[in-house]
Design an enzyme around this catalytic site. Structure first.
Site, PDB file in Angstrom:
ATOM      1  N   LYS A  25       0.820  -1.221   0.000  1.00 45.67           N
ATOM      2  CA  LYS A  25       0.000   0.000   0.000  1.00 45.67           C
ATOM      3  C   LYS A  25       0.857   1.276   0.000  1.00 45.67           C
ATOM      4  CE  LYS A  25      -3.947  -2.214   2.349  1.00 45.67           C
ATOM      5  NZ  LYS A  25      -4.856  -2.132   3.516  1.00 45.67           N
ATOM      6  N   TYR A  65     -12.631  -2.603  -2.607  1.00 43.51           N
ATOM      7  CA  TYR A  65     -13.145  -2.581  -1.233  1.00 43.51           C
ATOM      8  C   TYR A  65     -14.672  -2.515  -1.191  1.00 43.51           C
ATOM      9  CZ  TYR A  65      -8.446  -2.176   0.781  1.00 43.51           C
ATOM     10  OH  TYR A  65      -7.157  -2.424   1.186  1.00 43.51           O
ATOM     11  N   ASN A 128      -1.908   0.406   7.109  1.00 41.50           N
ATOM     12  CA  ASN A 128      -1.500  -0.931   7.556  1.00 41.50           C
ATOM     13  C   ASN A 128      -0.701  -1.729   6.504  1.00 41.50           C
ATOM     14  OD1 ASN A 128      -3.545  -1.682   5.842  1.00 41.50           O
ATOM     15  ND2 ASN A 128      -4.801  -2.701   7.371  1.00 41.50           N
ATOM     16  N   HIS A 131      -2.144  -5.432   1.714  1.00 39.17           N
ATOM     17  CA  HIS A 131      -3.407  -6.155   1.542  1.00 39.17           C
ATOM     18  C   HIS A 131      -3.081  -7.576   1.114  1.00 39.17           C
ATOM     19  CE1 HIS A 131      -7.364  -7.360   0.044  1.00 39.17           C
ATOM     20  NE2 HIS A 131      -6.708  -7.876  -0.986  1.00 39.17           N
ATOM     21  N   GLU A 142      -9.994 -10.491  -7.169  1.00 38.72           N
ATOM     22  CA  GLU A 142      -9.021  -9.390  -7.051  1.00 38.72           C
ATOM     23  C   GLU A 142      -7.944  -9.474  -8.139  1.00 38.72           C
ATOM     24  OE1 GLU A 142      -7.719  -9.834  -3.009  1.00 38.72           O
ATOM     25  OE2 GLU A 142      -9.604  -9.071  -2.185  1.00 38.72           O
TER      26      GLU A 142
HETATM   27  P1  DAT Z   1      -7.796  -6.867   6.001  1.00 33.76           P
HETATM   28  O1  DAT Z   1      -7.103  -5.763   5.230  1.00 33.76           O
HETATM   29  O2  DAT Z   1      -7.003  -7.314   7.195  1.00 33.76           O
HETATM   30  O3  DAT Z   1      -8.255  -7.989   5.130  1.00 33.76           O
HETATM   31  P2  DAT Z   1     -10.568  -5.987   6.056  1.00 33.76           P
HETATM   32  O4  DAT Z   1     -10.767  -6.703   4.774  1.00 33.76           O
HETATM   33  O5  DAT Z   1     -11.538  -6.256   7.165  1.00 33.76           O
HETATM   34  O6  DAT Z   1      -9.101  -6.213   6.650  1.00 33.76           O
HETATM   35  O7  DAT Z   1     -10.616  -4.420   5.791  1.00 33.76           O
HETATM   36  C1  DAT Z   1     -10.024  -3.868   4.642  1.00 33.76           C
HETATM   37  C2  DAT Z   1      -9.330  -2.585   5.030  1.00 33.76           C
HETATM   38  O8  DAT Z   1     -10.285  -1.655   5.551  1.00 33.76           O
HETATM   39  C3  DAT Z   1      -8.293  -2.734   6.136  1.00 33.76           C
HETATM   40  O9  DAT Z   1      -7.027  -3.125   5.638  1.00 33.76           O
HETATM   41  C4  DAT Z   1      -8.285  -1.366   6.739  1.00 33.76           C
HETATM   42  C5  DAT Z   1      -9.723  -0.919   6.621  1.00 33.76           C
HETATM   43  N1  DAT Z   1     -10.477  -1.206   7.854  1.00 33.76           N
HETATM   44  C6  DAT Z   1     -11.028  -2.395   8.225  1.00 33.76           C
HETATM   45  N2  DAT Z   1     -11.654  -2.307   9.411  1.00 33.76           N
HETATM   46  C7  DAT Z   1     -11.515  -1.019   9.800  1.00 33.76           C
HETATM   47  C8  DAT Z   1     -11.940  -0.267  10.956  1.00 33.76           C
HETATM   48  N3  DAT Z   1     -12.650  -0.833  11.935  1.00 33.76           N
HETATM   49  N4  DAT Z   1     -11.575   1.034  11.023  1.00 33.76           N
HETATM   50  C9  DAT Z   1     -10.875   1.630  10.043  1.00 33.76           C
HETATM   51  N5  DAT Z   1     -10.436   0.982   8.925  1.00 33.76           N
HETATM   52  C10 DAT Z   1     -10.752  -0.312   8.810  1.00 33.76           C
HETATM   53 MG    MG Z   2      -9.711  -8.062   3.613  1.00 36.31          MG
END
Ligand code: DAT
Ligand code: MG
Length: 148
Positions: A25, A65, A128, A131, A142
């Site tokens: 990212k 997303y 973070n 991905h 994806e």
């Molecule tokens: P991951 O990236 O670990 O697969 P995810 O698919 O649940 O996590 O979410 C995608 C992205 O969205 C994640 O990398 C960061 C953002 N995100 C997820 N949950 C969040 C939250 N509670 N607050 C802020 N950003 C969040």
């Molecule tokens: Mg995810």
């Protein structure tokens, strides 16, 4: 020029070969962590099958997303992922999806264990670093979205 995935040689080794889409990212690109992150995957036996730098636009970000549309963090997430260049790559090995997510650490970098990519380099739940696909179905979707 031919894509590695189209070549006739099998570089993947034994076992069920699974693919995952990894995105390095924008914060990681800005922190000059591309090489470090790719090395971690290669050291864990992943084959880099395809890779490109990509400036993710709002349309691509919203598709990628899509499952988070309507959530309170959605706009912040889209602004962040479109804030600079990313590196998208298709990686493969046995159990690629599970192993990549173990290496990445939990979504919130502040809670991710040291030694994981997010635990070592991430800042919070938005910024973070990486991905990784969460299932074979997501990986297929994806990979198609980023590489056609
Ligand atoms: P991951 O990236 O670990 O697969 P995810 O698919 O649940 O996590 O979410 C995608 C992205 O969205 C994640 O990398 C960061 C953002 N995100 C997820 N949950 C969040 C939250 N509670 N607050 C802020 N950003 C969040
Ligand atoms: Mg995810």
């Amino acid at each position: 020029m031919i894509n590695c995935r189209d070549c006739i040689h099998d570089c993947s080794g034994a076992g069920k070969n699974e693919k995952s889409l990894i995105i390095i990212k924008p914060d990681a690109v800005r922190k000059k962590l591309i090489g470090e992150i790719i090395s971690r995957f290669e050291h864990e036996g992943f084959l880099i099958e395809n890779m490109k730098m990509v400036e993710i636009n709002k349309e691509l970000a919203s598709k990628h997303y899509g499952e988070h549309k309507g959530k309170d963090f959605f706009n912040k997430l889209i602004n962040y992922i479109t804030s600079g260049c990313s590196v998208a790559m298709v990686v493969s090995r046995e159990n690629a999806i599970k192993r990549a997510r173990e290496m990445m650490g939990t979504t919130d970098s502040r809670k991710a264990k040291k030694g994981t990519i997010r635990g070592d380099f991430g800042e919070d739940v938005t910024i973070n670093v990486v991905h990784g696909s969460d299932s074979e179905e997501s990986a297929k979707k994806e990979i198609k979205l980023f590489f056609g």
